[in-house]
Structure formats: C-alpha cells, structure tokens
Design a protein around this motif. Structure first.
Motif, PDB file in Angstrom:
ATOM      1  N   LYS A 103     -10.982 -18.662  -7.164  1.00 34.63           N
ATOM      2  CA  LYS A 103     -11.699 -17.439  -7.542  1.00 34.63           C
ATOM      3  C   LYS A 103     -10.888 -16.527  -8.449  1.00 34.63           C
ATOM      4  O   LYS A 103     -11.414 -15.930  -9.388  1.00 34.63           O
ATOM      5  N   GLU A 104      -9.603 -16.387  -8.177  1.00 36.29           N
ATOM      6  CA  GLU A 104      -8.796 -15.398  -8.881  1.00 36.29           C
ATOM      7  C   GLU A 104      -8.477 -15.798 -10.313  1.00 36.29           C
ATOM      8  O   GLU A 104      -8.779 -15.086 -11.264  1.00 36.29           O
ATOM      9  N   SER A 105      -7.869 -16.973 -10.494  1.00 38.47           N
ATOM     10  CA  SER A 105      -7.482 -17.397 -11.847  1.00 38.47           C
ATOM     11  C   SER A 105      -7.621 -18.916 -11.966  1.00 38.47           C
ATOM     12  O   SER A 105      -6.660 -19.652 -11.762  1.00 38.47           O
ATOM     13  N   PRO A 106      -8.825 -19.392 -12.272  1.00 40.79           N
ATOM     14  CA  PRO A 106      -9.061 -20.832 -12.383  1.00 40.79           C
ATOM     15  C   PRO A 106      -8.157 -21.467 -13.442  1.00 40.79           C
ATOM     16  O   PRO A 106      -8.117 -20.981 -14.587  1.00 40.79           O
ATOM     17  N   PRO A 107      -7.465 -22.549 -13.082  1.00 45.41           N
ATOM     18  CA  PRO A 107      -6.588 -23.218 -14.047  1.00 45.41           C
ATOM     19  C   PRO A 107      -7.329 -24.258 -14.870  1.00 45.41           C
ATOM     20  O   PRO A 107      -6.753 -25.258 -15.291  1.00 45.41           O
ATOM     21  N   PHE A 108      -8.613 -24.039 -15.094  1.00 43.97           N
ATOM     22  CA  PHE A 108      -9.437 -25.036 -15.778  1.00 43.97           C
ATOM     23  C   PHE A 108     -10.571 -24.351 -16.528  1.00 43.97           C
ATOM     24  O   PHE A 108     -10.902 -23.185 -16.276  1.00 43.97           O
ATOM     25  N   THR A 109     -11.158 -25.105 -17.441  1.00 47.79           N
ATOM     26  CA  THR A 109     -12.445 -24.754 -18.033  1.00 47.79           C
ATOM     27  C   THR A 109     -13.383 -25.927 -17.766  1.00 47.79           C
ATOM     28  O   THR A 109     -12.953 -27.077 -17.734  1.00 47.79           O
ATOM     29  N   ILE A 110     -14.645 -25.621 -17.569  1.00 48.04           N
ATOM     30  CA  ILE A 110     -15.630 -26.652 -17.256  1.00 48.04           C
ATOM     31  C   ILE A 110     -16.764 -26.607 -18.267  1.00 48.04           C
ATOM     32  O   ILE A 110     -17.340 -25.541 -18.517  1.00 48.04           O
ATOM     33  N   THR A 111     -17.086 -27.751 -18.838  1.00 47.51           N
ATOM     34  CA  THR A 111     -18.254 -27.892 -19.705  1.00 47.51           C
ATOM     35  C   THR A 111     -19.259 -28.791 -19.008  1.00 47.51           C
ATOM     36  O   THR A 111     -18.956 -29.947 -18.704  1.00 47.51           O
ATOM     37  N   ILE A 112     -20.447 -28.264 -18.714  1.00 46.71           N
ATOM     38  CA  ILE A 112     -21.537 -29.068 -18.146  1.00 46.71           C
ATOM     39  C   ILE A 112     -22.432 -29.516 -19.288  1.00 46.71           C
ATOM     40  O   ILE A 112     -22.871 -28.694 -20.099  1.00 46.71           O
ATOM     41  N   ILE A 113     -22.696 -30.806 -19.358  1.00 43.94           N
ATOM     42  CA  ILE A 113     -23.587 -31.347 -20.388  1.00 43.94           C
ATOM     43  C   ILE A 113     -24.805 -31.969 -19.721  1.00 43.94           C
ATOM     44  O   ILE A 113     -24.667 -32.786 -18.799  1.00 43.94           O
ATOM     45  N   ASP A 114     -25.986 -31.586 -20.165  1.00 42.18           N
ATOM     46  CA  ASP A 114     -27.216 -32.194 -19.654  1.00 42.18           C
ATOM     47  C   ASP A 114     -28.256 -32.189 -20.764  1.00 42.18           C
ATOM     48  O   ASP A 114     -28.311 -31.248 -21.570  1.00 42.18           O
ATOM     49  N   LYS A 115     -29.082 -33.232 -20.800  1.00 37.88           N
ATOM     50  CA  LYS A 115     -30.097 -33.332 -21.850  1.00 37.88           C
ATOM     51  C   LYS A 115     -31.259 -32.374 -21.628  1.00 37.88           C
ATOM     52  O   LYS A 115     -32.056 -32.133 -22.538  1.00 37.88           O
ATOM     53  N   GLU A 116     -31.400 -31.859 -20.403  1.00 33.53           N
ATOM     54  CA  GLU A 116     -32.446 -30.887 -20.106  1.00 33.53           C
ATOM     55  C   GLU A 116     -31.815 -29.529 -19.811  1.00 33.53           C
ATOM     56  O   GLU A 116     -30.748 -29.460 -19.190  1.00 33.53           O
ATOM     57  N   PRO A 117     -32.463 -28.437 -20.202  1.00 32.05           N
ATOM     58  CA  PRO A 117     -31.944 -27.110 -19.851  1.00 32.05           C
ATOM     59  C   PRO A 117     -32.270 -26.726 -18.415  1.00 32.05           C
ATOM     60  O   PRO A 117     -31.718 -25.780 -17.885  1.00 32.05           O
ATOM     61  N   TYR A 118     -33.197 -27.477 -17.784  1.00 31.83           N
ATOM     62  CA  TYR A 118     -33.627 -27.173 -16.433  1.00 31.83           C
ATOM     63  C   TYR A 118     -33.372 -28.362 -15.510  1.00 31.83           C
ATOM     64  O   TYR A 118     -33.267 -29.505 -15.960  1.00 31.83           O
ATOM     65  N   TRP A 119     -33.298 -28.074 -14.213  1.00 37.15           N
ATOM     66  CA  TRP A 119     -33.369 -29.134 -13.213  1.00 37.15           C
ATOM     67  C   TRP A 119     -34.617 -28.907 -12.400  1.00 37.15           C
ATOM     68  O   TRP A 119     -34.844 -27.813 -11.881  1.00 37.15           O
TER      69      TRP A 119
END
Length: 456
Positions: A103-119
C-alpha cells in the motif's frame, strides 16, 4: 531463463523469432502512442450493447501485424514492470491483492491488457439463457483498476508473445515486461468439429450468444434443441448441464412439440459429485441424454449433428460447446499444447521463469471457474509479494459453485486443494438443490463484481 529485473534484460539468451501467430485487429480499439513513450493508449468507452455484438464469434482476419514501431512499455527506474494479460477474475484478483500487499510504496508498475474494456460476469451467462438477469446488471469496467503511478489499463488485443525477448505484441503496438502474468481465459476449438464454424451456434460461453440462445428458445414453438458438453477439462464444468436444465424448464409447456437432446462426450455429467442430481432433473424435464459420444461433425445445410458413434440428430436450435484451449498466442509461443503448462505450486511457466499463468488457460487440476480463478489470483499475488521482498504465506485454492437446476433452485459443490493443488480430504461437498442456495449464488456473484471497484 535468468534475467535482471532491475535492468529489464536477459542473461545469456539469444534472440528468437517472433513466435506469436498474428490475429486480426479489433475494430474500435485505442490508437497507439509514440515509440518509447511512457504514456499509453486510453480506454475507448463503448455502450454495453456493443459488448454483446462483439462477443459473437467471427472469423479472424489473419495477416494484420501489430504496429511494430509503437512501444507502450511502462518502465520506471527501480521498479519491476509487470504485465497482466486478462482483466477477468484471475488477473484482477492478482492485481488487487498485490497492490494491497504494498500500500505505501509499491515497487512495481502493472499494465493490464484486455481486448474488451468491460468484463461481463461469466457466471451470469447461464442467467442470460434463462432470462433471470440483464447484461447491464453484471458488466463492470476494467479501467476501474487504474491507480496513479501503479496500475494502468490498455484496451488492446494480444497478437503474439516473444518470450525470449520478453515482449507482448498487440494490434496497437508492443510492450516489454519483467514479469508476465497470463489470465486470458479460453478459446473454443470450433475447428475440431467439422462444419461447426459454418453453423449458427448459440452456446452460453459468450454473453452475446447466451442472450441469443435464450431468445431462440423463447421463439421456438416446435422443433429440436441440440446441446452438448465436450471432453474435460473445460470452463465451468456444470455449465452445460445448467443450461440444459434451464432450457428444459422453460420449454415444459411445449414438451410435446419441442424436443431437447443433450450429447455428452463424457459417460456422465460433471462434476461427478453432481451427476445424479443433473440426471434427475434431465428426467424431470424430459431431456434425452446421450452419454459417452463426442460430436464428430455438423452439417449446417441439413441441420444435422453426427456423433463419433454414428448417431445423427436433426436440430432447429444448436448449442454446441467444443473443447477449450488456451488462446492461440499462448500456444503459438510454445507455452503448452492445449493449456499453458505451469508448476502446480507456483503457477510459473514450465518453460520461462518470468511467465506465470492462472485461471482457465492454465493446465491445473483445479476447476476452471471464476471462484477458483479469484483464489489463484490471490495466491499468485502472495507469491509475487515474496519475489518482491515481502514475506507472505500463499493462500490455498478452493472453489464453490452453485449450479442451477431451475430458475429458482441451485445445488452446491465445494472443493479445496492444498498448496500443491492436491485435493484435500473430505471434498467435494455437495448439498441438495434449494431456493436458498440459488439466492446465495446471486449474493456471491454480486460480491465477485466488487473486484472491479476502484483501487484506493
């Protein structure tokens, strides 16, 4: 494959050719950004009805490559670059729990890729067939998971993977990764049943076709509905039997004019612990059950289904579920012949130590279901917390499913596995159908949709 996470480079590997089979570009997706930019494509907002239109299977327009010069890698100094393919329960659960660990200082970046904008909620597909739920009630935006400097969402279709060079190619460009988490769901191997691709097939494994199936059942005044279940494993084991029972109940007033045939590649309904319950309701609704006889071919012109044993069935409404496979880009990258092969205790690829896979696309002795995928996402987040320097005991995986036997009644099956995905003693657990269990199913699903609430 050894790697230097800090620098994002491989040690001792040679460049291998681009492995991914190119798939068609998806109309209406976001445009790319300049090569090398840390910016990324924005989500294209679409009305919910457009989601329904796009889920109806269409032939893939091969030969359209990704935009090779367009890079959207998100790499910040000192941070691990994690790319997640799939914005469904597995991928979103992984992201949410991993962010919670730091929560305080994430040591990462996350990219989520999906072909749809919705689930669109997978468990609700059978509700669409039975007319118990509207798609608007169970559709959530993947972009809700975006969190400044931590998580972003890229609306794009994966065209292929280059694991040797740690690159994901999409129809709008490419991104590099330090770690790749695959939770893309499954594809239906329509090509394995001769003639099926040329037939209107209203299965319940896509929301659009599930809605159309429910509408077709309502319209049918006289004729035959042919349904099927494939060999295991496949997504949502009780799903085909739920669909059949809901259709059976809906057509009871027309049973003298509407016939239902269920062709099962297996000798008994699955999960096995529920077989007797499903057979009981098949008998109640007058459904003809044809066990242990996989479908061989479909003749769309004559509207005939033929099985491997030579049985032939005329149909007016067709609802065939072919065998399931991991998406083409994963198989083409050599991650597995049918599903992505992983270590059972860590979900790590058996071929690459920087690729992990969970959910329906992974080859695991676990139910291919939303509940189980959510648990796998949590367990993988716990494992990643350890990789990133925080000691967390990984959660174990379980699954609870509430299969419908009618519009108002459901049964329940509970399963739990240990840290090596071995079935724990005393499972599975089953209860007889009741209205209370159907209500519990609805409550659980509403809670599941909370995974897509905005990250704090």
């Amino acid at each position: 494959m050894a790697k230097d996470v800090e620098k994002g480079t491989d040690k001792g590997t040679t460049r291998r050719g681009f492995l991914g089979a190119v798939v068609g570009a998806v109309a209406g997706l976001a445009v790319g950004v300049a090569a090398g930019s840390y910016a990324f494509p924005r989500v294209v907002e679409k009305p919910v009805e457009k989601v329904v239109e796009r889920v109806v299977e269409k032939p893939v327009a091969a030969g359209i490559p990704s935009v090779k010069g367009n890079e959207f890698t998100w790499k910040e100094p000192g941070k691990t670059n994690i790319v997640v393919i799939g914005g469904g329960p597995g991928g979103v659960s992984f992201v949410r729990y991993l962010v919670e660990h730091f929560k305080e200082s994430p040591p990462f970046t996350i990219t989520i890729i999906d072909k749809e904008p919705y689930w669109v909620s997978g468990p609700s597909h059978v509700d669409f067939v039975g007319g118990m739920r509207n798609i608007e009630e169970v559709t959530v935006s993947i972009a809700n998971l975006e969190l400044k400097n931590v998580v972003r969402f890229v609306n794009a279709e994966v065209a292929g993977l280059d694991p040797e060079n740690r690159v994901v190619h999409t129809n709008i460009g490419f991104t590099r990764y330090d770690y790749l988490v695959l939770s893309p769901g499954i594809e239906l191997a329509t090509w394995e049943i001769e003639g099926l691709s040329g037939a209107p097939n209203l299965h319940a494994w896509k929301p659009g076709t599930a809605i159309k199936l429910g509408e077709a059942v309502k319209r049918l005044r006289e004729g035959t509905i042919v349904l099927s279940a494939p060999p295991s494993p496949y997504k949502c084991p009780p799903g085909p039997y739920e669909v059949a029972n809901l259709i059976g109940e809906a057509t009871m007033d027309r049973r003298d004019r509407v016939k239902i045939v269920f062709i099962d590649a297996k000798p008994n309904p699955e999960p096995g612990a529920l077989a007797s319950i499903f057979k009981q309701y098949f008998e109640k609704y007058g459904i003809e059950y044809v066990p242990g006889d996989p479908i061989l071919r479909v003749d769309p012109k004559e509207k005939v289904v033929e099985t491997e044993k030579g049985e032939k069935f005329k149909y007016d409404v067709l609802s065939i579920l072919p065998r399931n496979v991991a998406p083409d880009f994963a198989r083409a990258a050599g991650l597995g012949d049918r599903y992505i092969e992983v270590d059972l205790s860590t979900f790590r690829s058996k071929k690459y130590d920087d690729i992990y896979a969970i959910g329906d696309a992974a080859q695991l002795p676990v139910s291919k279901a939303a509940f189980a995928a959510t648990n796998q996402g949590q367990r993988l987040a716990d494992i990643f917390a350890g990789l990133l320097g925080k000691s967390v005991k990984p959660a174990t995986v379980s699954n609870i499913c509430w299969p419908y036997v009618s519009k108002t009644e459901a049964t329940i099956i509970e399963v739990a596995w240990d840290e090596n995905l071995q079935l724990q003693p005393g499972y599975p657990k089953v209860q007889p159908p009741s209205k209370e269990l159907a209500q519990t199913r609805v409550s659980w699903e509403m809670g599941l949709l909370g995974l897509w609430r905005p990250l704090a």
